[in-house]
Write a protein that holds these residues in place. Sequence first.
Motif, PDB file in Angstrom:
ATOM      1  N   GLY A 188      -3.557  10.689  14.906  1.00  0.00           N
ATOM      2  CA  GLY A 188      -2.178  10.340  14.602  1.00  0.00           C
ATOM      3  C   GLY A 188      -1.523  11.294  13.631  1.00  0.00           C
ATOM      4  N   GLY A 189      -2.068  12.499  13.518  1.00  0.00           N
ATOM      5  CA  GLY A 189      -1.550  13.478  12.573  1.00  0.00           C
ATOM      6  C   GLY A 189      -0.684  14.539  13.218  1.00  0.00           C
ATOM      7  N   VAL A 190      -0.388  15.562  12.430  1.00  0.00           N
ATOM      8  CA  VAL A 190       0.413  16.697  12.881  1.00  0.00           C
ATOM      9  C   VAL A 190      -0.268  17.986  12.434  1.00  0.00           C
ATOM     10  N   CYS A 191      -0.026  19.068  13.212  1.00  0.00           N
ATOM     11  CA  CYS A 191      -0.537  20.375  12.814  1.00  0.00           C
ATOM     12  C   CYS A 191       0.477  21.423  13.229  1.00  0.00           C
ATOM     13  N   ASP A 192       0.399  22.581  12.583  1.00  0.00           N
ATOM     14  CA  ASP A 192       1.360  23.630  12.882  1.00  0.00           C
ATOM     15  C   ASP A 192       0.844  24.961  12.354  1.00  0.00           C
ATOM     16  N   VAL A 193       1.503  26.012  12.775  1.00  0.00           N
ATOM     17  CA  VAL A 193       1.257  27.378  12.295  1.00  0.00           C
ATOM     18  C   VAL A 193       2.586  27.866  11.738  1.00  0.00           C
ATOM     19  N   GLU A 194       2.567  28.406  10.518  1.00  0.00           N
ATOM     20  CA  GLU A 194       3.793  28.898   9.883  1.00  0.00           C
ATOM     21  C   GLU A 194       3.555  30.279   9.300  1.00  0.00           C
ATOM     22  N   HIS A 195       4.617  31.058   9.244  1.00  0.00           N
ATOM     23  CA  HIS A 195       4.545  32.369   8.599  1.00  0.00           C
ATOM     24  C   HIS A 195       4.613  32.193   7.091  1.00  0.00           C
ATOM     25  N   THR A 196       3.953  33.094   6.375  1.00  0.00           N
ATOM     26  CA  THR A 196       4.022  33.081   4.914  1.00  0.00           C
ATOM     27  C   THR A 196       5.025  34.135   4.452  1.00  0.00           C
ATOM     28  N   ALA A 197       5.439  34.038   3.228  1.00  0.00           N
ATOM     29  CA  ALA A 197       6.385  35.003   2.670  1.00  0.00           C
ATOM     30  C   ALA A 197       5.789  36.411   2.637  1.00  0.00           C
ATOM     31  N   SER A 198       4.461  36.510   2.566  1.00  0.00           N
ATOM     32  CA  SER A 198       3.803  37.820   2.502  1.00  0.00           C
ATOM     33  C   SER A 198       3.582  38.433   3.886  1.00  0.00           C
ATOM     34  N   GLY A 199       4.010  37.743   4.951  1.00  0.00           N
ATOM     35  CA  GLY A 199       3.870  38.278   6.295  1.00  0.00           C
ATOM     36  C   GLY A 199       2.652  37.775   7.046  1.00  0.00           C
TER      37      GLY A 199
END
Length: 172
Positions: A145-156
């Motif tokens: 019942g959770g969530v997951c994701d991939v995100e960019h960081t400020a450092s690239g």
Amino acid sequence: MDDHGRGPDPRPEGGPGGRPAPPEEAGPRPLPYEGVWRFTAPAVDTSVPQARHAVRDLLHRQGVPVSDDLAQGLLLIVSELVTNAVRHAALLSPVLGVEIAVGADWVRVSVEDNHPYRPTALEADHGRTGGRGLLLVREITREAGGVCDVEHTASGGKVIWAALPLKPARVR
């Protein structure tokens, strides 16, 4: 591991490396097991079991009310995410970051590296023995019942995270 603050939401505040709300906006007092802990590890194979054991020990030490099934799923997610960082990002990211954040109702684990490639969970070829790690992470997360994701960081680079709901134990 250091405690870097608390937050009411399993999504990273302000993206990766976001800051917790100021104390005047924080709301009710946190539960004893709430907090954020972060450690770094070299992008080598031995970091996979070390990260898994560190997360397991942290959950136990903080008294986080996780069921055995949830704990096993969370530890498998840690193993898969660290393995992916070691296998696919080590060349550009010799060090990776692991963060465990625990709120009143959720636990989130994230792995950050400096490689710019943003992976996707694709259906793997059934003839291959590998390539199903992120698919497994998404399924474990979804079933809990959770969530997951991939995100960019400020450092690239990128941070891959999964947040699973806690079912707090009754206080007697």
